[in-house]
Design an enzyme around this catalytic site. Sequence first.
Site, PDB file in Angstrom:
ATOM      1  N   TYR A 133      -0.601 -27.436 -27.184  1.00 46.33           N
ATOM      2  CA  TYR A 133      -1.165 -27.216 -29.062  1.00 46.33           C
ATOM      3  C   TYR A 133      -2.407 -28.059 -28.550  1.00 46.33           C
ATOM      4  O   TYR A 133      -3.181 -28.657 -29.163  1.00 46.33           O
ATOM      5  CB  TYR A 133      -0.389 -26.989 -29.906  1.00 46.33           C
ATOM      6  CG  TYR A 133       0.243 -25.871 -30.114  1.00 46.33           C
ATOM      7  CD1 TYR A 133      -0.243 -24.246 -30.476  1.00 46.33           C
ATOM      8  CD2 TYR A 133       1.732 -25.416 -29.371  1.00 46.33           C
ATOM      9  CE1 TYR A 133       0.336 -22.994 -30.177  1.00 46.33           C
ATOM     10  CE2 TYR A 133       2.649 -24.318 -29.636  1.00 46.33           C
ATOM     11  CZ  TYR A 133       1.648 -22.855 -29.853  1.00 46.33           C
ATOM     12  OH  TYR A 133       2.583 -21.742 -29.591  1.00 46.33           O
ATOM     13  N   ASN A 156      -5.495 -14.767 -32.463  1.00 46.86           N
ATOM     14  CA  ASN A 156      -5.936 -14.193 -30.933  1.00 46.86           C
ATOM     15  C   ASN A 156      -6.260 -12.576 -31.371  1.00 46.86           C
ATOM     16  O   ASN A 156      -5.122 -11.930 -30.940  1.00 46.86           O
ATOM     17  CB  ASN A 156      -5.316 -14.896 -29.891  1.00 46.86           C
ATOM     18  CG  ASN A 156      -5.672 -14.605 -28.514  1.00 46.86           C
ATOM     19  OD1 ASN A 156      -6.559 -13.947 -27.828  1.00 46.86           O
ATOM     20  ND2 ASN A 156      -4.899 -14.930 -27.781  1.00 46.86           N
ATOM     21  N   CYS A 164      -2.596 -16.543 -25.471  1.00 48.45           N
ATOM     22  CA  CYS A 164      -2.196 -17.759 -25.531  1.00 48.45           C
ATOM     23  C   CYS A 164      -0.626 -17.475 -25.562  1.00 48.45           C
ATOM     24  O   CYS A 164       0.068 -17.759 -25.759  1.00 48.45           O
ATOM     25  CB  CYS A 164      -2.617 -17.296 -27.371  1.00 48.45           C
ATOM     26  SG  CYS A 164      -2.097 -15.545 -27.339  1.00 48.45           S
ATOM     27  N   HIS A 165      -0.163 -16.941 -24.750  1.00 47.85           N
ATOM     28  CA  HIS A 165       1.153 -16.941 -24.433  1.00 47.85           C
ATOM     29  C   HIS A 165       1.385 -18.613 -23.531  1.00 47.85           C
ATOM     30  O   HIS A 165       2.205 -18.635 -23.096  1.00 47.85           O
ATOM     31  CB  HIS A 165       1.770 -15.768 -23.820  1.00 47.85           C
ATOM     32  CG  HIS A 165       1.210 -16.079 -22.710  1.00 47.85           C
ATOM     33  ND1 HIS A 165      -0.522 -14.624 -22.210  1.00 47.85           N
ATOM     34  CD2 HIS A 165       1.282 -15.646 -21.461  1.00 47.85           C
ATOM     35  CE1 HIS A 165      -0.636 -15.018 -20.794  1.00 47.85           C
ATOM     36  NE2 HIS A 165       0.080 -15.360 -20.190  1.00 47.85           N
ATOM     37  N   GLU A 191       4.840 -14.859 -14.550  1.00 44.98           N
ATOM     38  CA  GLU A 191       3.972 -15.520 -14.009  1.00 44.98           C
ATOM     39  C   GLU A 191       3.959 -16.901 -13.580  1.00 44.98           C
ATOM     40  O   GLU A 191       3.692 -17.833 -12.609  1.00 44.98           O
ATOM     41  CB  GLU A 191       2.953 -16.282 -15.237  1.00 44.98           C
ATOM     42  CG  GLU A 191       1.393 -15.257 -15.834  1.00 44.98           C
ATOM     43  CD  GLU A 191       0.879 -15.515 -16.825  1.00 44.98           C
ATOM     44  OE1 GLU A 191       0.368 -17.025 -16.584  1.00 44.98           O
ATOM     45  OE2 GLU A 191      -0.118 -14.819 -17.212  1.00 44.98           O
TER      46      GLU A 191
END
Length: 199
Positions: A133, A156, A164-165, A191
């Site tokens: 962040y 979002n 945003c993950h 991912e």
Amino acid sequence: MTDTEGADRAEEEAAAAAGRTRSWSWRTLETPIGTLGLAVTAEGLLRVVFDAGETRAARAVEELTRRLGTGPDAPTGAARELPAETERQLGAYFDGRLRAFTVPLDWSLTTGFNRRVLRALAAHVPYGTVVGYQDLARRVGEPGAARAVGTAMGANPLPVVVPCHRVVESDGGIGGFGGGLEVKRALLALEGVLPQPLF
């Protein structure tokens, strides 16, 4: 009410006062993380809604109808291809075949700082990476705004596509997520950032 919420409300009221309406379409898509609701305008993907079962989808459609001045419609013109292309790209992402979304995005549900942060996230935090962040706050020239970045992630309108993950705590913690922490873990595992769950 935050400054961003106030700005969004003012924008919504101005649009209503001007009598403007925007054509948009709605559909749902079954994915490995649950049902996603997708709202698309002629400009692009406008909104992604997690857990878009009947009740949540109805609330999302009602909110968007209020904001856009009209209910969902069948897409026309160039917008006709966008919902199908969005579904195709999300399917390829969840199958592990797509690492970067190229569907056009309609940013009109976000403004100001939130929009700047989300655009920076979409453009500069690729598949398989994470950012803190605080680091994201620095990237947009607001080094003291880590908490505001968290607020922007929570607001979002385009989760998964605007990732945003991929925003985590600087100390290594996973942080929060509007779709729930299990969904965030699943996306990060997809991912390769986190190991796949054993069961």
